[in-house]
Design an enzyme around this catalytic site. Sequence first.
Site, PDB file in Angstrom:
ATOM      1  N   ILE A  39      47.239  15.364  -3.379  1.00 13.99           N
ATOM      2  CA  ILE A  39      46.687  15.807  -2.099  1.00 13.99           C
ATOM      3  C   ILE A  39      45.528  14.891  -1.744  1.00 13.99           C
ATOM      4  O   ILE A  39      44.579  14.738  -2.511  1.00 13.99           O
ATOM      5  CB  ILE A  39      46.253  17.282  -2.171  1.00 13.99           C
ATOM      6  CG1 ILE A  39      47.475  18.163  -2.485  1.00 13.99           C
ATOM      7  CG2 ILE A  39      45.592  17.723  -0.862  1.00 13.99           C
ATOM      8  CD1 ILE A  39      47.154  19.613  -2.791  1.00 13.99           C
ATOM      9  N   ASP A  86      31.124  17.108  -9.072  1.00 10.76           N
ATOM     10  CA  ASP A  86      29.834  17.803  -9.162  1.00 10.76           C
ATOM     11  C   ASP A  86      28.956  17.344  -8.011  1.00 10.76           C
ATOM     12  O   ASP A  86      27.993  16.614  -8.205  1.00 10.76           O
ATOM     13  CB  ASP A  86      29.196  17.488 -10.527  1.00 10.76           C
ATOM     14  CG  ASP A  86      27.863  18.197 -10.729  1.00 10.76           C
ATOM     15  OD1 ASP A  86      27.639  19.232 -10.081  1.00 10.76           O
ATOM     16  OD2 ASP A  86      27.050  17.700 -11.543  1.00 10.76           O
ATOM     17  N   GLU A 120      35.716  17.786 -17.286  1.00  8.95           N
ATOM     18  CA  GLU A 120      35.384  16.509 -17.901  1.00  8.95           C
ATOM     19  C   GLU A 120      33.891  16.590 -18.195  1.00  8.95           C
ATOM     20  O   GLU A 120      33.156  17.187 -17.414  1.00  8.95           O
ATOM     21  CB  GLU A 120      35.575  15.320 -16.940  1.00  8.95           C
ATOM     22  CG  GLU A 120      37.004  14.984 -16.608  1.00  8.95           C
ATOM     23  CD  GLU A 120      37.122  13.875 -15.556  1.00  8.95           C
ATOM     24  OE1 GLU A 120      36.085  13.355 -15.090  1.00  8.95           O
ATOM     25  OE2 GLU A 120      38.259  13.546 -15.207  1.00  8.95           O
ATOM     26  N   PRO A 135      49.419   9.659  -9.575  1.00  7.27           N
ATOM     27  CA  PRO A 135      48.675   8.773  -8.681  1.00  7.27           C
ATOM     28  C   PRO A 135      49.273   8.589  -7.288  1.00  7.27           C
ATOM     29  O   PRO A 135      48.530   8.537  -6.300  1.00  7.27           O
ATOM     30  CB  PRO A 135      48.636   7.451  -9.455  1.00  7.27           C
ATOM     31  CG  PRO A 135      48.639   7.880 -10.881  1.00  7.27           C
ATOM     32  CD  PRO A 135      49.542   9.086 -10.929  1.00  7.27           C
ATOM     33  N   TYR A 166      35.405  13.534 -21.762  1.00  8.42           N
ATOM     34  CA  TYR A 166      36.044  12.373 -21.177  1.00  8.42           C
ATOM     35  C   TYR A 166      35.627  11.160 -22.000  1.00  8.42           C
ATOM     36  O   TYR A 166      34.444  10.883 -22.078  1.00  8.42           O
ATOM     37  CB  TYR A 166      35.588  12.219 -19.721  1.00  8.42           C
ATOM     38  CG  TYR A 166      36.375  11.199 -18.957  1.00  8.42           C
ATOM     39  CD1 TYR A 166      37.566  11.543 -18.358  1.00  8.42           C
ATOM     40  CD2 TYR A 166      35.933   9.883 -18.870  1.00  8.42           C
ATOM     41  CE1 TYR A 166      38.308  10.597 -17.674  1.00  8.42           C
ATOM     42  CE2 TYR A 166      36.678   8.940 -18.186  1.00  8.42           C
ATOM     43  CZ  TYR A 166      37.858   9.302 -17.585  1.00  8.42           C
ATOM     44  OH  TYR A 166      38.605   8.372 -16.919  1.00  8.42           O
ATOM     45  N   ASN A 222      42.518  17.325  -8.444  1.00  6.40           N
ATOM     46  CA  ASN A 222      41.353  16.802  -9.138  1.00  6.40           C
ATOM     47  C   ASN A 222      40.446  16.114  -8.118  1.00  6.40           C
ATOM     48  O   ASN A 222      40.849  15.119  -7.511  1.00  6.40           O
ATOM     49  CB  ASN A 222      41.773  15.782 -10.203  1.00  6.40           C
ATOM     50  CG  ASN A 222      40.587  15.216 -10.972  1.00  6.40           C
ATOM     51  OD1 ASN A 222      39.830  15.968 -11.574  1.00  6.40           O
ATOM     52  ND2 ASN A 222      40.431  13.899 -10.953  1.00  6.40           N
ATOM     53  N   GLU A 223      39.254  16.655  -7.915  1.00  5.57           N
ATOM     54  CA  GLU A 223      38.287  16.042  -7.005  1.00  5.57           C
ATOM     55  C   GLU A 223      38.906  15.694  -5.652  1.00  5.57           C
ATOM     56  O   GLU A 223      38.683  14.604  -5.125  1.00  5.57           O
ATOM     57  CB  GLU A 223      37.665  14.796  -7.656  1.00  5.57           C
ATOM     58  CG  GLU A 223      37.053  15.093  -9.000  1.00  5.57           C
ATOM     59  CD  GLU A 223      36.037  14.045  -9.449  1.00  5.57           C
ATOM     60  OE1 GLU A 223      35.917  13.006  -8.783  1.00  5.57           O
ATOM     61  OE2 GLU A 223      35.343  14.283 -10.441  1.00  5.57           O
ATOM     62  N   ALA A 242      49.619  16.692 -10.044  1.00  2.00           N
ATOM     63  CA  ALA A 242      49.776  15.511  -9.202  1.00  2.00           C
ATOM     64  C   ALA A 242      50.042  14.284 -10.066  1.00  2.00           C
ATOM     65  O   ALA A 242      50.080  14.360 -11.304  1.00  2.00           O
ATOM     66  CB  ALA A 242      48.515  15.292  -8.375  1.00  2.00           C
ATOM     67  N   TYR A 302      46.541  13.886 -17.081  1.00  2.00           N
ATOM     68  CA  TYR A 302      46.338  13.739 -15.637  1.00  2.00           C
ATOM     69  C   TYR A 302      47.606  13.489 -14.844  1.00  2.00           C
ATOM     70  O   TYR A 302      47.627  13.696 -13.632  1.00  2.00           O
ATOM     71  CB  TYR A 302      45.368  12.587 -15.362  1.00  2.00           C
ATOM     72  CG  TYR A 302      43.952  12.882 -15.801  1.00  2.00           C
ATOM     73  CD1 TYR A 302      43.553  12.631 -17.115  1.00  2.00           C
ATOM     74  CD2 TYR A 302      43.029  13.428 -14.920  1.00  2.00           C
ATOM     75  CE1 TYR A 302      42.268  12.909 -17.532  1.00  2.00           C
ATOM     76  CE2 TYR A 302      41.728  13.699 -15.324  1.00  2.00           C
ATOM     77  CZ  TYR A 302      41.353  13.439 -16.624  1.00  2.00           C
ATOM     78  OH  TYR A 302      40.080  13.719 -17.029  1.00  2.00           O
ATOM     79  N   ARG A 350      29.164  22.167  -4.465  1.00  2.00           N
ATOM     80  CA  ARG A 350      29.755  22.717  -5.689  1.00  2.00           C
ATOM     81  C   ARG A 350      29.814  24.242  -5.731  1.00  2.00           C
ATOM     82  O   ARG A 350      30.798  24.799  -6.232  1.00  2.00           O
ATOM     83  CB  ARG A 350      29.065  22.161  -6.934  1.00  2.00           C
ATOM     84  CG  ARG A 350      27.612  22.492  -7.058  1.00  2.00           C
ATOM     85  CD  ARG A 350      26.959  21.722  -8.218  1.00  2.00           C
ATOM     86  NE  ARG A 350      25.523  21.714  -8.042  1.00  2.00           N
ATOM     87  CZ  ARG A 350      24.730  20.677  -8.305  1.00  2.00           C
ATOM     88  NH1 ARG A 350      25.206  19.564  -8.802  1.00  2.00           N
ATOM     89  NH2 ARG A 350      23.438  20.756  -8.096  1.00  2.00           N
TER      90      ARG A 350
END
Length: 543
Positions: free
Chosen positions: A123, A200, A260, A119, A292, A158-159, A117, A90, A205
């Site tokens: 974005i 999700d 995940e 932490p 995960y 990510n999300e 990315a 990550y 989605r």
Amino acid sequence: MVSWSNIGILSGLVAAVAKADSSFPTIEVVGNKFFYSNNGSQFYIRGVAYQSDTSGSTNATFVDPLVDKTTCERDIPYLKELNTNVIRVYALNAEEDHSDCMSLLQDAGIYVIADLAEPSLSISTTDPSWSEELYDRYVSVVDMMQQYDNVLGFFAGNEVVTNSSNTDAAPFVKAAIRDMKKYMKSSGYRSIPIGYSANDDSKTRVASADYFSCGDDDESADFYGINMYEWCGDSTFQTSGYEDRTKEFSNLTIPVFFSEYGCNAEQPRKFTEVQALYSDEMTDVWSGGIVYMYYQETNDYGLVSVVDDNTVSTMADFKYYSSEINNISPTSATADSASSSASELTCPTGFKYWDASQDLPPTPEEQVCDCMSASLNCVVSDDVSSDDYEDLFSTVCGLVNCTGINTDGSSGTYGAYSFCSSKDMLSFVINLYYEKEGKSSSACDFSGSASLVSGSTASSCSSILSAAGTDGTGSVTGSFSNASGSGSGSTATSTGSSESGSSSSTTSSSSKSAGGRTYKSENLYAVVISSLCAVGALTVLVL
Ligand SMILES: *[C@@H]1O[C@H](CO)[C@@H](O)[C@H](O)[C@H]1NC(C)=O
Ligand SMILES: *[C@@H]1O[C@H](CO)[C@@H](O)[C@H](O)[C@H]1NC(C)=O
Ligand SMILES: *[C@@H]1O[C@H](CO)[C@@H](O)[C@H](O)[C@H]1NC(C)=O
Ligand SMILES: *[C@@H]1O[C@H](CO)[C@@H](O)[C@H](O)[C@H]1NC(C)=O
Ligand SMILES: *[C@@H]1O[C@H](CO)[C@@H](O)[C@H](O)[C@H]1NC(C)=O
Ligand SMILES: *[C@@H]1O[C@H](CO)[C@@H](O)[C@H](O)[C@H]1NC(C)=O
């Protein structure tokens, strides 16, 4: 990304042979599937998320999982026991040397999908930007990882979009995908696939998957991941939601997989979903998934727990997952058949819960910010702490029109200077006020936060500055004779892509961006790593 034709396998073999320095096959995308480059066999992801959780540290530090050789030597035998061929990491530290772990992984036949990315540089969901700073961060990871044949791909986010209230963040992620593709090409790197990892969310989605996969190959995602926690305990293909998801994603023209998975609402996790995921019911649409996660932590998703630097002990979940993942035999498609089904997806329109423009933010260009900054006569003083920028932005943007530094991903309007550093953007609007007040020296003050300087305009800047316009509402795209990204001084190709070129010069500031630009990206990334699973599971329970 190799485009396979009818002689795709042949040209793939030729390419692999021509690559004399290594016989390790890279993974390539053809249609909606992954394939080994050496022989055209289909590649299913049997993945494990491999990074210790960082959400506990308030200062957003993280432990790069691919730096310490001892740790990699400790863990790889366990990953092999789990039939693992992909790990997801990550956050990587681009300053560190990753060659020991990468070569140990390669020896074990394990590929890496790396998020670009970290932490403190990702974005933002609620105040998105695709800035110089993020561009440089992403480029630094690409530069560092591109040398390894066992890099399967990158995630540009990510999300980032979490629900229908923030779909306007999507264009910034798609711009990152576009710019990293362009950067890899112009740098002569392998075209490493790059995609996005979504949550999700029931309302967004499908539109989200369509949004990232649609459109021109220069800016569409090469693959799509969804973090999936719908199958809890002893569920079934039909009742878990997997069947419906499979139908919904069946038209996707790029590979899609679970970036995940592994709901932990019932423990131990028996991973009965593994058989479904690699069965004929799903493999035409899905390319496997990433469990995960490796490390047991407070969020309770671990396969192993760390005893010390040299030792881990396996959890109950390890045994169950191991027996499932070592007992699959998915059918293998051919690149030919995948290629023939490949077509371009049309971009989503008319989705009630999706409001993201197809016009993407411009490529961050250091030269644009340098030219602007050098031309100013009144700037933010050097001794003003960046902690005070946010207050200054709201003060100044109450006095002048800040459209030139603001963005709006719903309407697709982006200020010409919206990717510059906070300091440059703040100076720009302070200078606007100074000019508006007829350059009276008392207008360059803001309680001592602003200072007069003698600005100048280099002749090489004139076309950029005039394209941007005095208020920054123009479009600088295409105003370079030798445009390059801000990262490296590489000789990038022209930035004149039709999409970004079409940003119009009129902007309607959304309520979100008008005046109240927040200087520092609110960062949800670290929290996401640990909490999304719980959230994912909860979402399902609530539904
Ligand atoms: C293709 O190559 C991969 C990687 O070397 C290997 O694992 C796979 O078994 C090969 N497939 C076939 C059909 O030989
Ligand atoms: C940041 O976190 C690291 C690791 O938890 C810790 O060692 C360090 O002291 C922290 N720094 C600050 C400024 O809090
Ligand atoms: C939507 O996402 C935002 C940001 O992640 C969050 O603060 C908000 O609570 C979410 N809204 C709903 C209805 O879940
Ligand atoms: C997939 O494409 C077919 C044919 O165009 C269409 O009828 C169907 O509604 C699509 N399915 C989804 C889930 O978009
Ligand atoms: C080309 O780019 C370099 C580096 O950004 C810049 O210094 C130079 O002025 C540019 N040349 C032209 C003709 O714009
Ligand atoms: C700011 O400028 C833009 C572009 O010229 C314009 O569309 C907008 O209405 C202006 N906003 C305000 C509050 O004046």
